[in-house]
Design an enzyme around this catalytic site. Structure first.
Site, short mmCIF file in Angstrom:
data_model
loop_
_atom_site.label_atom_id
_atom_site.label_comp_id
_atom_site.label_asym_id
_atom_site.label_seq_id
_atom_site.Cartn_x
_atom_site.Cartn_y
_atom_site.Cartn_z
N PHE A 68 0.87 -1.51 0.05
CA PHE A 68 0.08 -0.16 0.00
C PHE A 68 0.62 1.32 0.16
O PHE A 68 1.73 1.37 -0.96
CB PHE A 68 -0.94 0.07 1.23
CG PHE A 68 -1.92 -1.22 1.03
CD1 PHE A 68 -3.11 -1.15 -0.16
CD2 PHE A 68 -2.02 -2.35 1.77
CE1 PHE A 68 -3.84 -2.32 -0.35
CE2 PHE A 68 -2.67 -3.27 1.66
CZ PHE A 68 -3.65 -3.45 0.48
N SER A 69 0.52 2.21 0.82
CA SER A 69 1.32 3.55 0.98
C SER A 69 2.73 3.26 1.17
O SER A 69 3.58 4.25 1.10
CB SER A 69 0.66 4.58 1.76
OG SER A 69 -0.82 5.05 1.12
N CYS A 70 3.39 2.05 1.54
CA CYS A 70 4.92 2.12 1.58
C CYS A 70 5.29 2.29 0.18
O CYS A 70 6.52 2.88 0.18
CB CYS A 70 5.25 0.73 2.09
SG CYS A 70 4.69 0.38 3.81
N LYS A 72 4.55 4.72 -1.81
CA LYS A 72 4.83 6.08 -1.83
C LYS A 72 6.43 6.40 -1.43
O LYS A 72 7.24 7.18 -1.98
CB LYS A 72 4.01 7.12 -1.12
CG LYS A 72 2.64 7.15 -1.48
CD LYS A 72 1.60 7.95 -0.72
CE LYS A 72 0.20 8.01 -0.97
NZ LYS A 72 -0.56 6.91 -0.37
N TYR A 158 -3.48 14.40 2.31
CA TYR A 158 -2.91 13.23 2.04
C TYR A 158 -3.59 12.91 0.71
O TYR A 158 -4.53 12.64 0.53
CB TYR A 158 -3.12 12.20 3.07
CG TYR A 158 -2.50 10.95 2.87
CD1 TYR A 158 -1.17 11.01 2.66
CD2 TYR A 158 -2.98 9.75 2.85
CE1 TYR A 158 -0.40 9.73 2.65
CE2 TYR A 158 -2.36 8.50 2.56
CZ TYR A 158 -1.03 8.42 2.45
OH TYR A 158 -0.41 7.36 2.31
#
Length: 385
Positions: A68-70, A72, A158
């Site tokens: 997931f947002s890891c 980014k 965000y």
């Protein structure tokens, strides 16, 4: 019954094994893995539980999962690498590299603002579908044309999913190749790790199957009832493109089509070992690879966003550098100079430049704000280093 935890722990780091094992309590179908490197060398390498509750497949040391947002954070490493090479500038307007982005009052938005969630594009105004979000060109065109939700640069919110296409298109324009290809060439290939942005067909059956805890489902069901336009909710769903908690048993980020697409705001797939190696390589030579130098890390981790966001949110609030999630009350790492990124459901990856740490934790049992699994492990690590 607690699952068997496999792997290795160097003497002195046994408290991490205890903290890791405790995360499985009461979650019989959960799987997870933890990897920690210090000075480039692995000191903790653990895994356990179930990778796929549908057939009982066990989690192994190299099981990859959606982080997931890891993702980014991985994208931010690529941007920082281009800055280091002199091919990209944080203070330059996005439109220098992507001229079409100047539309609808966005000509002044800088690369640094786009990376730090200040571009005003945290959600799409139009309802999108799954067919839209697996089409890179369509998403880049939509974001380039859209009027911002607030005046860019005046605050942050965000960019849960849009962050990946927004900053990924800049990378694509600079490098002349897809983000997934650049990620492989610069990071995954040199490190020899199991990590992808856009999962190859040959690896389609390898990732863990994702499950959502009842508490997380209830949280998003409550969020859906708030008055429209609920921009933080739309930032997760993009209209009709994704379920709010990002997965269903066969849909969202459990779907092969989604995993194969390059969705670098949330769709990266990696093992815990891979995350730890990547973040280690940002601060110390790891397997002969150093991704960023100290000067670049210092510039990339200067705070650019923090405090209360544009759209009301419950504190504590995160802090952001040039795409990197910095140490804060919202995500505490092992020291004030740490940088990385966590991901929906419990994933965490970060680097500590002072202690030369690379950390990776991944799980397929997705939880919400009540989740303390990775936090407990980090708390156990902090006094040891």
């Amino acid at each position: 019954m607690m699952p068997v935890v496999s792997g290795s722990v160097k003497p002195g780091f046994e408290p991490l094994a205890d903290a890791f094992a405790s995360g499985f309590a009461g979650r019989p179908t959960m799987g997870a893995a933890l990897s920690v490197r210090i000075g480039g060398e692995t000191v903790v390498d653990l895994w356990g539980g179930i990778a796929d509750e549908r057939d009982g497949r066990a989690w192994t040391g190299d099981t990859p999962s959606v982080v997931f947002s890891c993702t980014k954070g991985l994208l931010s490493i690529l941007s920082a690498r281009l800055v280091q090479e002199g091919r990209l500038a944080y203070d330059a307007p996005v439109s220098r590299y992507w001229p079409e982005f100047a539309a609808a009052g966005k000509a002044v938005v800088t690369v640094g603002e786009a990376l730090s969630h200040r571009a005003g594009l945290s959600a799409t105004r139009a309802d999108l579908t799954e067919a839209d979000i697996v089409d890179w060109a369509r998403m880049a065109e939509a974001l380039a044309a859209q009027e911002p939700l607030w005046r860019p640069g005046t605050g942050y919110a965000y960019h849960a999913i849009t962050h990946g296409w927004l900053n990924g298109e800049v990378i694509r324009r600079v490098t002349g190749q897809s983000v997934g290809r650049t990620f492989h060439d610069v990071i995954a290939g040199p490190l020899g790790i199991d990590a992808w942005i856009g999962l190859p067909d040959g690896d389609a059956d390898r990732p863990a199957h994702l499950q959502v805890s009842p508490a997380l489902t209830e949280l998003w069901a409550t969020e859906a009832l708030k008055p429209s336009p609920n921009w933080p909710y739309r930032a997760m769903t993009l209209g009709l493109a994704l379920p709010a908690d990002l997965v269903t048993p066969d849909g969202g980020f459990n779907a092969r089509r989604i995993r194969a697409a390059e969705i670098p705001g949330a769709g990266g797939i990696a093992s815990a070992r891979a995350l730890a190696a990547i973040w280690s390589a940002t601060v110390v030579s790891t397997g002969g690879v150093r991704l960023l130098d100290d000067a670049t890390v210092a510039i990339a981790t200067e705070e650019r966003s923090g405090g209360e966001p544009v759209f009301a949110a419950i504190p504590p609030y995160a802090r952001w550098g040039a795409g990197f999630q910095l140490d804060s009350d919202a995500r505490r790492y092992t020291g004030p100079k740490c940088f990385g990124h966590d991901g929906a459901g419990g994933q965490v990856g970060f680097a500590d430049p002072e202690r030369r740490i690379g950390f990776g934790y991944v799980t397929n049992w997705m939880m919400g704000p009540e989740d303390q699994r990775a936090t407990a492990i980090i708390d156990a690590l902090r006094p040891l280093v």
